[in-house]
Write a protein that holds these residues in place. Structure first.
Motif, mmCIF file in Angstrom:
data_model
loop_
_atom_site.group_PDB
_atom_site.id
_atom_site.type_symbol
_atom_site.label_atom_id
_atom_site.label_comp_id
_atom_site.label_asym_id
_atom_site.label_seq_id
_atom_site.Cartn_x
_atom_site.Cartn_y
_atom_site.Cartn_z
ATOM 1 N N VAL A 72 6.671 -22.487 0.147
ATOM 2 C CA VAL A 72 5.445 -22.246 0.903
ATOM 3 C C VAL A 72 5.803 -22.316 2.387
ATOM 4 O O VAL A 72 6.332 -23.337 2.838
ATOM 5 C CB VAL A 72 4.371 -23.285 0.560
ATOM 6 C CG1 VAL A 72 3.112 -23.055 1.386
ATOM 7 C CG2 VAL A 72 4.053 -23.243 -0.933
ATOM 8 N N GLU A 84 4.454 -21.638 6.355
ATOM 9 C CA GLU A 84 3.370 -21.347 7.298
ATOM 10 C C GLU A 84 3.931 -20.697 8.556
ATOM 11 O O GLU A 84 5.099 -20.892 8.907
ATOM 12 C CB GLU A 84 2.630 -22.626 7.717
ATOM 13 C CG GLU A 84 2.043 -23.440 6.593
ATOM 14 C CD GLU A 84 2.913 -24.627 6.242
ATOM 15 O OE1 GLU A 84 2.380 -25.621 5.720
ATOM 16 O OE2 GLU A 84 4.132 -24.574 6.501
ATOM 17 N N SER A 85 3.066 -19.982 9.252
ATOM 18 C CA SER A 85 3.412 -19.407 10.549
ATOM 19 C C SER A 85 2.138 -19.199 11.349
ATOM 20 O O SER A 85 1.032 -19.246 10.788
ATOM 21 C CB SER A 85 4.157 -18.078 10.377
ATOM 22 O OG SER A 85 3.342 -17.136 9.706
ATOM 23 N N SER A 102 -0.934 -18.100 9.031
ATOM 24 C CA SER A 102 -0.599 -17.437 7.773
ATOM 25 C C SER A 102 0.260 -18.361 6.934
ATOM 26 O O SER A 102 1.015 -19.190 7.468
ATOM 27 C CB SER A 102 0.161 -16.140 8.035
ATOM 28 O OG SER A 102 -0.586 -15.229 8.793
ATOM 29 N N CYS A 103 0.170 -18.198 5.640
ATOM 30 C CA CYS A 103 0.974 -18.998 4.729
ATOM 31 C C CYS A 103 1.342 -18.117 3.538
ATOM 32 O O CYS A 103 0.452 -17.616 2.840
ATOM 33 C CB CYS A 103 0.198 -20.215 4.266
ATOM 34 S SG CYS A 103 0.945 -21.091 2.872
ATOM 35 N N TRP A 134 -5.765 -25.075 3.340
ATOM 36 C CA TRP A 134 -5.221 -25.593 4.591
ATOM 37 C C TRP A 134 -5.691 -27.016 4.806
ATOM 38 O O TRP A 134 -6.864 -27.343 4.558
ATOM 39 C CB TRP A 134 -5.658 -24.715 5.764
ATOM 40 C CG TRP A 134 -5.051 -23.364 5.774
ATOM 41 C CD1 TRP A 134 -5.587 -22.208 5.272
ATOM 42 C CD2 TRP A 134 -3.778 -23.007 6.321
ATOM 43 N NE1 TRP A 134 -4.718 -21.171 5.464
ATOM 44 C CE2 TRP A 134 -3.600 -21.628 6.113
ATOM 45 C CE3 TRP A 134 -2.766 -23.715 6.980
ATOM 46 C CZ2 TRP A 134 -2.461 -20.950 6.526
ATOM 47 C CZ3 TRP A 134 -1.630 -23.042 7.392
ATOM 48 C CH2 TRP A 134 -1.486 -21.679 7.166
ATOM 49 N N THR A 171 -0.513 -14.692 -0.095
ATOM 50 C CA THR A 171 -0.669 -15.177 1.274
ATOM 51 C C THR A 171 -2.099 -15.636 1.520
ATOM 52 O O THR A 171 -3.047 -14.986 1.071
ATOM 53 C CB THR A 171 -0.289 -14.076 2.279
ATOM 54 O OG1 THR A 171 1.081 -13.713 2.074
ATOM 55 C CG2 THR A 171 -0.463 -14.557 3.707
ATOM 56 N N TYR A 196 -1.080 -27.775 7.595
ATOM 57 C CA TYR A 196 -0.278 -27.603 6.395
ATOM 58 C C TYR A 196 -0.989 -26.700 5.396
ATOM 59 O O TYR A 196 -2.202 -26.783 5.211
ATOM 60 C CB TYR A 196 -0.026 -28.954 5.717
ATOM 61 C CG TYR A 196 0.793 -29.920 6.517
ATOM 62 C CD1 TYR A 196 0.189 -30.826 7.384
ATOM 63 C CD2 TYR A 196 2.184 -29.940 6.399
ATOM 64 C CE1 TYR A 196 0.937 -31.723 8.124
ATOM 65 C CE2 TYR A 196 2.946 -30.849 7.132
ATOM 66 C CZ TYR A 196 2.319 -31.722 7.984
ATOM 67 O OH TYR A 196 3.072 -32.612 8.709
ATOM 68 N N CYS A 197 -0.199 -25.899 4.734
ATOM 69 C CA CYS A 197 -0.699 -25.057 3.651
ATOM 70 C C CYS A 197 -0.339 -25.723 2.326
ATOM 71 O O CYS A 197 0.771 -26.276 2.170
ATOM 72 C CB CYS A 197 -0.054 -23.681 3.753
ATOM 73 S SG CYS A 197 -0.451 -22.545 2.414
ATOM 74 N N GLY A 253 3.661 -26.626 2.369
ATOM 75 C CA GLY A 253 4.545 -26.077 3.375
ATOM 76 C C GLY A 253 5.015 -27.168 4.319
ATOM 77 O O GLY A 253 4.607 -28.326 4.212
ATOM 78 N N THR A 297 2.726 -26.320 10.563
ATOM 79 C CA THR A 297 2.850 -25.592 11.819
ATOM 80 C C THR A 297 1.953 -26.270 12.860
ATOM 81 O O THR A 297 0.810 -26.632 12.572
ATOM 82 C CB THR A 297 2.492 -24.107 11.649
ATOM 83 O OG1 THR A 297 2.738 -23.399 12.865
ATOM 84 C CG2 THR A 297 1.039 -23.895 11.229
#
Length: 115
Positions: free
Chosen positions: A4, A6-7, A21-22, A36, A77, A94-95, A106, A109
């Motif tokens: 997983v 994230e960005s 996004s994840c 999230w 996604t 966090y995702c 994830g 981010t």
């Protein structure tokens, strides 16, 4: 192996917007719940929003009306559109996905909102 990632985090001024996004990879079957969460140092991780495979959403009260969660099942996604950001939204986001009855997180981010 499920991963997983994230960005989309960064620095933004109060009142601004960001889109996170994840993307999940390594899955063979459909992903159930995606969501999230966020955490600031010294505090517990808290829910931001979740979305089911069918599109049902759930938001924390403080995010309703400002944040929108969505997902693209074909791309595995999930997105988080954050508008009208406030300094108190500063956190690591966090995702999390729920896949085959297991939770996968994830790495997080950072979102920083300056006043």
């Amino acid at each position: 192996q499920v991963q997983v990632v994230e960005s989309g985090g960064g620095l933004v001024q109060a009142g601004g917007s960001l889109r996170l996004s994840c993307e999940a990879s390594g899955t063979t079957y459909s992903i159930n719940l995606m969501g999230w969460f966020r955490q600031v140092p010294g505090k517990q991780r808290e829910l931001v929003a979740t979305i089911s495979r069918g599109g049902s959403t759930n938001y924390a009260d403080s995010m309703k009306g400002r944040f929108t969660i969505s997902r693209d099942n074909a791309k595995n996604t999930v997105y988080l559109q954050m508008n009208s950001l406030k300094p108190e939204d500063t956190a690591v986001y966090y995702c999390k996905i729920n896949y085959l009855w297991n939770d996968y997180w994830g790495q997080g981010t950072q979102v920083t909102v300056s006043s």
